[in-house]
Enzyme design. Structure first.
Site, PDB file in Angstrom:
ATOM      1  N   HIS A  10      33.590  48.998  32.370  1.00  0.00           N
ATOM      2  CA  HIS A  10      34.838  48.705  33.074  1.00  0.00           C
ATOM      3  C   HIS A  10      34.558  47.786  34.267  1.00  0.00           C
ATOM      4  O   HIS A  10      33.411  47.575  34.641  1.00  0.00           O
ATOM      5  CB  HIS A  10      35.431  49.995  33.661  1.00  0.00           C
ATOM      6  CG  HIS A  10      35.700  51.060  32.666  1.00  0.00           C
ATOM      7  ND1 HIS A  10      36.935  51.247  32.106  1.00  0.00           N
ATOM      8  CD2 HIS A  10      34.892  52.022  32.136  1.00  0.00           C
ATOM      9  CE1 HIS A  10      36.887  52.279  31.274  1.00  0.00           C
ATOM     10  NE2 HIS A  10      35.660  52.760  31.269  1.00  0.00           N
ATOM     11  N   TYR A  39      34.623  57.408  36.788  1.00  0.00           N
ATOM     12  CA  TYR A  39      33.447  56.765  36.182  1.00  0.00           C
ATOM     13  C   TYR A  39      32.189  57.572  36.469  1.00  0.00           C
ATOM     14  O   TYR A  39      32.074  58.234  37.496  1.00  0.00           O
ATOM     15  CB  TYR A  39      33.255  55.355  36.736  1.00  0.00           C
ATOM     16  CG  TYR A  39      34.485  54.493  36.643  1.00  0.00           C
ATOM     17  CD1 TYR A  39      35.000  54.097  35.417  1.00  0.00           C
ATOM     18  CD2 TYR A  39      35.148  54.085  37.796  1.00  0.00           C
ATOM     19  CE1 TYR A  39      36.133  53.313  35.333  1.00  0.00           C
ATOM     20  CE2 TYR A  39      36.282  53.291  37.728  1.00  0.00           C
ATOM     21  CZ  TYR A  39      36.772  52.914  36.492  1.00  0.00           C
ATOM     22  OH  TYR A  39      37.898  52.144  36.425  1.00  0.00           O
ATOM     23  N   HIS A 115      36.113  48.339  27.910  1.00  0.00           N
ATOM     24  CA  HIS A 115      37.353  49.110  27.963  1.00  0.00           C
ATOM     25  C   HIS A 115      38.442  48.445  27.124  1.00  0.00           C
ATOM     26  O   HIS A 115      39.253  49.111  26.475  1.00  0.00           O
ATOM     27  CB  HIS A 115      37.783  49.251  29.425  1.00  0.00           C
ATOM     28  CG  HIS A 115      38.944  50.151  29.642  1.00  0.00           C
ATOM     29  ND1 HIS A 115      39.708  50.092  30.768  1.00  0.00           N
ATOM     30  CD2 HIS A 115      39.498  51.140  28.894  1.00  0.00           C
ATOM     31  CE1 HIS A 115      40.663  51.003  30.715  1.00  0.00           C
ATOM     32  NE2 HIS A 115      40.563  51.647  29.577  1.00  0.00           N
ATOM     33  N   LYS A 121      44.016  46.005  27.738  1.00  0.00           N
ATOM     34  CA  LYS A 121      43.676  45.524  29.078  1.00  0.00           C
ATOM     35  C   LYS A 121      42.632  44.427  28.956  1.00  0.00           C
ATOM     36  O   LYS A 121      41.990  44.285  27.920  1.00  0.00           O
ATOM     37  CB  LYS A 121      43.120  46.670  29.925  1.00  0.00           C
ATOM     38  CG  LYS A 121      44.088  47.810  30.107  1.00  0.00           C
ATOM     39  CD  LYS A 121      43.495  48.914  30.943  1.00  0.00           C
ATOM     40  CE  LYS A 121      44.516  50.020  31.093  1.00  0.00           C
ATOM     41  NZ  LYS A 121      44.599  50.556  32.395  1.00  0.00           N
ATOM     42  N   CYS A 123      40.084  44.404  31.132  1.00  0.00           N
ATOM     43  CA  CYS A 123      38.912  45.099  31.667  1.00  0.00           C
ATOM     44  C   CYS A 123      37.863  45.258  30.575  1.00  0.00           C
ATOM     45  O   CYS A 123      38.192  45.740  29.492  1.00  0.00           O
ATOM     46  CB  CYS A 123      39.350  46.457  32.205  1.00  0.00           C
ATOM     47  SG  CYS A 123      38.027  47.563  32.697  1.00  0.00           S
TER      48      CYS A 123
END
Length: 137
Positions: A10, A39, A115, A121, A123
Site C-alpha cells: 500500500h 498495516y 492493493h 484504487k 494504491c
C-alpha cells in the site's frame, strides 16, 4: 501464527516529502473506528521500517484479505499536484526489497500484490507484480 497467503503493498496517499509515521497512521485509523494502525509495516521516507500491528494479528488494510495477509505501506504515493504517483525514493525501495525478501523467506508460499489488485484504487501507485519480477522477489 496465522497462515499467511498474501503480502499486500500500500501507500499512504501523501505528498512526496510529507513525513508520516506509524503514530500518524494509528491516529488516522483510530479516527475511522479501528483499534490501531491497520498495516503491519510502514516504510518511512528515510527507509526506516516501523512496525504497526504484530504480524500475528489480523490487519485492517485490504477488505476480504486481512485474515491471511501482511500489509506493508510506504509513505507517499501522490505527486505535489495530488496525482497518484510512485514516489518511492531509493531508501524506500531498498527497504521494501529487504522487507519483501525477509517475508518471502518466512512465508515462501505467500504471493505479493498491490492493493489495487483487490480494490478499485490506484494504491500503491506502481505495478507491484512487474516490480517484483524486476527485483527477483
Amino acid at each position: 501464527m496465522r497462515e499467511i497467503k498474501e503480502i499486500i503493498v500500500h501507500c499512504t496517499a501523501t505528498f512526496p516529502d510529507q513525513r508520516v509515521t506509524v503514530a500518524d497512521i494509528t491516529r488516522w485509523h483510530k479516527a475511522n473506528g479501528w483499534k490501531t494502525c491497520g498495516y503491519h509495516y510502514v516504510i518511512g521516507l528515510d527507509g526506516t521500517i516501523e512496525t504497526g500491528r504484530s504480524i500475528e494479528e489480523e490487519g485492517a488494510h485490504c477488505l476480504n484479505h486481512n485474515a491471511n495477509s501482511i500489509g506493508i505501506c510506504y509513505v507517499g504515493g501522490l505527486s505535489y499536484t495530488g496525482e497518484p504517483t510512485d514516489t518511492r525514493n531509493e531508501a524506500q525501495k531498498a527497504a521494501m526489497v529487504s522487507l519483501l525478501k525477509e517475508l518471502k523467506r518466512r512465508f515462501p508460499a505467500a504471493s505479493i500484490h498491490g492493493h489495487n489488485e483487490f480494490s478499485p484504487k490506484t494504491c500503491p501507485c506502481f505495478n507491484v507484480q512487474a516490480w517484483c519480477k524486476e527485483i527477483g522477489v
